[in-house]
Design an enzyme around this catalytic site. Structure first.
Site, mmCIF file in Angstrom:
data_model
loop_
_atom_site.group_PDB
_atom_site.id
_atom_site.type_symbol
_atom_site.label_atom_id
_atom_site.label_comp_id
_atom_site.label_asym_id
_atom_site.label_seq_id
_atom_site.Cartn_x
_atom_site.Cartn_y
_atom_site.Cartn_z
ATOM 1 N N HIS A 70 18.700 14.291 0.036
ATOM 2 C CA HIS A 70 19.073 13.528 1.230
ATOM 3 C C HIS A 70 20.588 13.447 1.315
ATOM 4 O O HIS A 70 21.286 13.314 0.306
ATOM 5 C CB HIS A 70 18.468 12.122 1.184
ATOM 6 N N CYS A 89 19.165 15.052 8.285
ATOM 7 C CA CYS A 89 20.201 14.221 7.663
ATOM 8 C C CYS A 89 21.462 15.028 7.401
ATOM 9 O O CYS A 89 22.573 14.491 7.461
ATOM 10 C CB CYS A 89 19.673 13.601 6.379
#
Length: 859
Positions: A369, A116
């Site tokens: 994230h 990510c």
């Protein structure tokens, strides 16, 4: 030629020489009319200019001086490139003159295992317009000298692919597989820091963009590097002696600004603390002054010496010896002015606009994230979370706890001295302006005619069909209304008037005169007497490059609709279809007039089809008059057998798709005129190219809109058929209904209703009765035909497939499937019959034993 200019209008006096016309095909005025006066008034554009679209690429012209005239010209100016000194004077590199626009969001990126951080950085770099524009035009792959993995080639390939993959999901396998080539500290399938990856990626791209033999940390490398031209800036570290005020300056390049946010609640406050003056070592005498030759107290200040083109701000959300993230909200704005924080000399403004926000979700600095938000050229914000792409509001973006911010420098006030918009030549092949003088009363000011321009890529307002530009030997089209003269005129058209085209060439005035060999097609309408007056001049053979009809084409069709303002008496649509021949020995002038009593009693809507032929074919004409009340059809006395509307593919077509009215082949004959009375206005269908047979079917829209409901059921459409021959001529061997779009549309609507009812019934059956069962044969039997029919007749819907039976032993590896040859037997299987009989007996005994066990006995 004399030109008199003012603030809002231009008056042109042109002297014509009759002997200059060698072709002799155009009608020349008398010798007394030696000068023709033109008056052009300019009005500001009603819609903003969004730039030119060039095929698949998104290059456009940016207006650097919005305060100047709002008039935009579609014609190409002189392609003079801006001077490099002018661009450097305002802080811009000559290589960054072009920018690219992202009107639509690109593709999402697949997460290949804790990637990510990589996806978020790639998306922010992809929507960095200066970088994307440079990678789009640069030919780095041809001259790449890097052996092995090249980061610049990988980014260039990814940006080109992501921009064209709208609504798809891409997998950045090339960058993920070569993660250790970016930095040795990275590992696959491990969570990494997005800021660290971006800095290492830009440094790797910087090294790959340098020529061989140039050190990556030299001043020449920073000057040549593509990365430092876009992201690079310079920091000035100044140390000032407290005793003698001697200043020592040191300059260091940077790719981003890392700001401390532990005591700052906004970006402006963090920048102020970053550039604030501070004492070295809390006021201790540790600094060795060069002038005093001793250790003294000193002050230090960091400022921006050279502002970058793209400003990247990194907000430090971590501290030493602390695993938790600084999860405080730092306010940021959509625009920022860096002028208070820049100490070096600069020209123009230093205002930046936000286009990207990178966010980290999670409380720990070791895990979490990453996602990002980017803004397209249309001003819309999108959330890019790996493969999930969603449009969001601007308020949602500013409520995020940003980790990195991406700003791009504004170029509005940075005006070069001799700046002209540089446009690629191929963008004007299909966007030439055609001279159409609109005949609307609103557009006439003080008796002067407003010259409008229309591009080939968009439909012109008021229903005018776009035509090609006025090139060499190309006809100019004029449409005028509300004439006061009540008598017909038989004069031939004088010198070819209205040949100006809105086109600038070599910086001259935006007026260009067409070739004298081009004729003029003039259509006038007297609204007081309802007389129709037409003048037609045949078109000579056109050999010019920008001409309307090329050499190999047979005829050119011009559709000149007229639309009067609604407040005028007797206003309506008068549409004329004129066929202009291009081949023939010599063109002859023909003036068609109609002044009969029938024309005086014409209704509001009329359809005229005129065929002007040169050579052997006779002159043919036909008039279709739609009466207002009785829908009577009047036919001309001249008998017409056929009207050829043939043209090649290149006639009135362009290489790219344009919005054009759909036309059908029209058989012009008395019995074929009984059409289009009950037709409704069709919606815009999918744009298609014109076929080899070009046809004109002109429908009066205003009359149809009034009588659409009244005459929908009782239509007076006469059925007719026609067949187009190979050469484009229309024959009448068979009859085929033309203009029956009402019936076809009604049948289509009925068919759609029936299908929708069936779908609803199927949905109800599935909800009430469940999914229909599928009959599966036994291990040695086949499904009977009755069972197959019964399973299909229960419901029309099905699940689409029948899954295989789950074989646990096969999945565990204890059993191996062997393909056995299928054999069919006509009679029943005796083994199966015996097994079934035994199973029934066993089941009967078992049920009987259970029944006996449940029986109570009295003791």
């Amino acid at each position: 030629m004399e030109v008199a200019t003012s603030s809002t209008e231009i008056t042109i006096q042109t002297d014509r020489d009759p002997s200059s016309n060698n072709n002799g095909s155009c009608a020349v005025a008398s010798s007394t009319a030696s000068a023709v006066f033109r008056k052009i008034e300019f009005h500001p554009a009603r819609k903003p200019f969004n730039g030119f679209s060039n095929g698949r690429s998104d290059f456009k012209i940016e207006t650097l001086n919005p305060c100047s005239s709002n008039q935009r010209l579609l014609s190409a100016p002189s392609a003079k490139k801006p001077d490099s000194s002018d661009l450097l004077e305002h802080g811009f590199e000559p290589d960054l003159t072009f920018s690219i626009t992202f009107r639509k969001i690109g593709a999402g990126l697949q997460n290949l295992g804790n990637t990510c951080f990589l996806n978020s950085v790639l998306q922010c770099l992809t929507y960095t317009e200066p970088l994307a524009a440079t990678l789009q035009t640069a030919a780095h792959q041809k001259y790449c000298h890097v052996a092995g993995f090249c980061a610049l080639c990988a980014i260039q390939k990814h940006v080109r692919t992501a921009r064209q993959a709208n609504g798809r999901i891409l997998a950045p396998k090339d960058l993920v597989s070569n993660l250790r080539c970016i930095s040795r500290n990275f590992r696959n399938c491990r969570q990494e820091d997005a800021h660290e990856y971006m800095i290492n990626l830009l440094e790797c791209m910087h090294k790959c963009s340098l020529p061989s033999g140039v050190p990556s940390e030299s001043s020449d490398a920073y000057r040549r590097s593509l990365v430092h031209k876009i992201f690079g800036g310079s920091l000035r570290s100044q140390v000032k002696c407290e005793q003698c005020s001697h200043c020592s300056n040191k300059f260091d390049p940077f790719l981003d600004l890392s700001l401390d946010i532990s005591k700052a609640d906004s970006l402006q406050r963090a920048l102020s603390r970053f550039t604030a003056v501070e004492l070295l070592d809390n006021g201790a005498k540790v600094y060795q002054c060069e002038r005093c030759k001793q250790k003294v107290k000193a002050k230090k200040q960091l400022t921006v010496s050279k502002a970058p083109y793209v400003l990247t701000v990194h907000l430090k959300r971590f501290e030493a010896h602390r695993s938790e993230k600084i999860d405080r909200k730092v306010d940021f704005t959509s625009a920022i002015d860096m002028k208070p924080f820049v100490s070096g000399p600069h020209e123009g403004n230093l205002k930046y606009t936000l286009y990207g926000v990178l966010v980290h979700y999670g409380r720990s600095s070791h895990s979490g994230h990453y996602a990002c938000f980017v803004r397209t050229s249309s001003g819309m914000w999108y959330s890019l979370d790996d493969n999930r792409v969603v449009q969001v509001s601007e308020k949602t973006v500013f409520n995020q706890k940003a980790y990195m911010l991406f700003y791009v420098r504004d170029r509005q006030n940075a005006v070069p001295k001799n700046s002209v918009p540089v446009v690629k030549k191929e963008s004007f092949a299909t966007n030439r302006a055609s001279l159409i003088v609109a005949s609307n009363i609103k557009d006439q000011v003080n008796g002067s005619t407003v010259i409008k321009e229309c591009g080939f890529g968009a439909l012109v307002a008021n229903g005018l069909a776009p035509l090609k530009s006025c090139g060499p030997s190309t006809p100019a089209v004029l449409t005028q209304k509300d004439l006061n003269a009540k008598e017909t005129q038989n004069n031939a058209i004088s010198n070819v008037e209205a040949k100006e085209i809105l086109e600038t060439e070599n910086g001259s005035a935006p007026v260009k005169t067409c070739d004298l060999a081009a004729p003029t097609v003039l259509v006038q309408k007297d609204l007081n007497t309802k007389e129709i007056f037409q003048k037609e001049v045949p078109l000579p053979q056109a050999n010019g490059e920008g001409s309307l009809v090329k050499e190999d084409s047979k005829a050119a069709c011009l559709i000149l609709p007229e639309k009067v303002s609604p407040h005028l008496d007797g206003s309506a649509n008068a549409q004329t279809l004129v066929k202009l021949p291009t081949l023939g020995p010599k063109a002859e002038n023909s003036v068609e007039e109609k002044n009969s009593l029938n024309n005086l009693n014409e209704p509001a809507n009329s359809l005229k089809v005129i065929n002007v032929s040169v050579g052997n074919p006779p002159v043919e004409k036909a008039v279709l008059i739609d009466q207002t009340m009785g829908h009577h059809l009047e036919e001309s006395a001249t008998s017409i057998e056929s009207l050829k509307l043939t043209s090649e593919r290149e006639t009135l077509t362009t290489p790219k798709k344009t919005r054009k009215p759909k036309t059908k082949t029209l058989k012009v004959e008395f019995k074929f005129f009984k059409l289009a009375l009950g037709l409704r206005k069709k919606k815009v269908q999918r744009r298609e190219r014109l076929s080899t047979t070009v046809a004109g079917e002109i429908i009066s829209e205003e009359l149809l809109s009034k009588k659409r409901v009244k005459y929908q059921d009782t239509s007076l459409i006469a059925p007719s058929k026609m067949i187009s021959s190979s050469d484009g001529a229309v024959t009448s061997d068979q009859q085929q209904p033309v203009g029956s779009s009402d019936l076809s549309e009604a049948s289509q609507n009925a068919k759609r209703k029936r299908e929708s009812v069936l779908l609803q019934k199927e949905a109800v059956n599935i909800l009430t009765r469940g999914v229909p069962e599928t009959v599966v044969a036994k291990w040695d039997e086949e499904i009977s035909a009755s069972q197959k029919r019964g399973s299909k007749s229960e419901g029309a819907s099905s699940i689409g497939y029948v899954a295989d039976e789950w074989d646990e032993e096969y999945d565990r590896g204890k059993k191996k499937k062997i393909r056995i040859k299928e054999e069919s037997y006509r009679g029943p299987n005796p083994f199966q019959m015996l097994a079934s009989k035994r199973q029934k007996e066993t089941k009967k005994k078992w049920t009987q034993s259970i029944t006996d066990a449940k029986t109570a006995y009295r003791i």
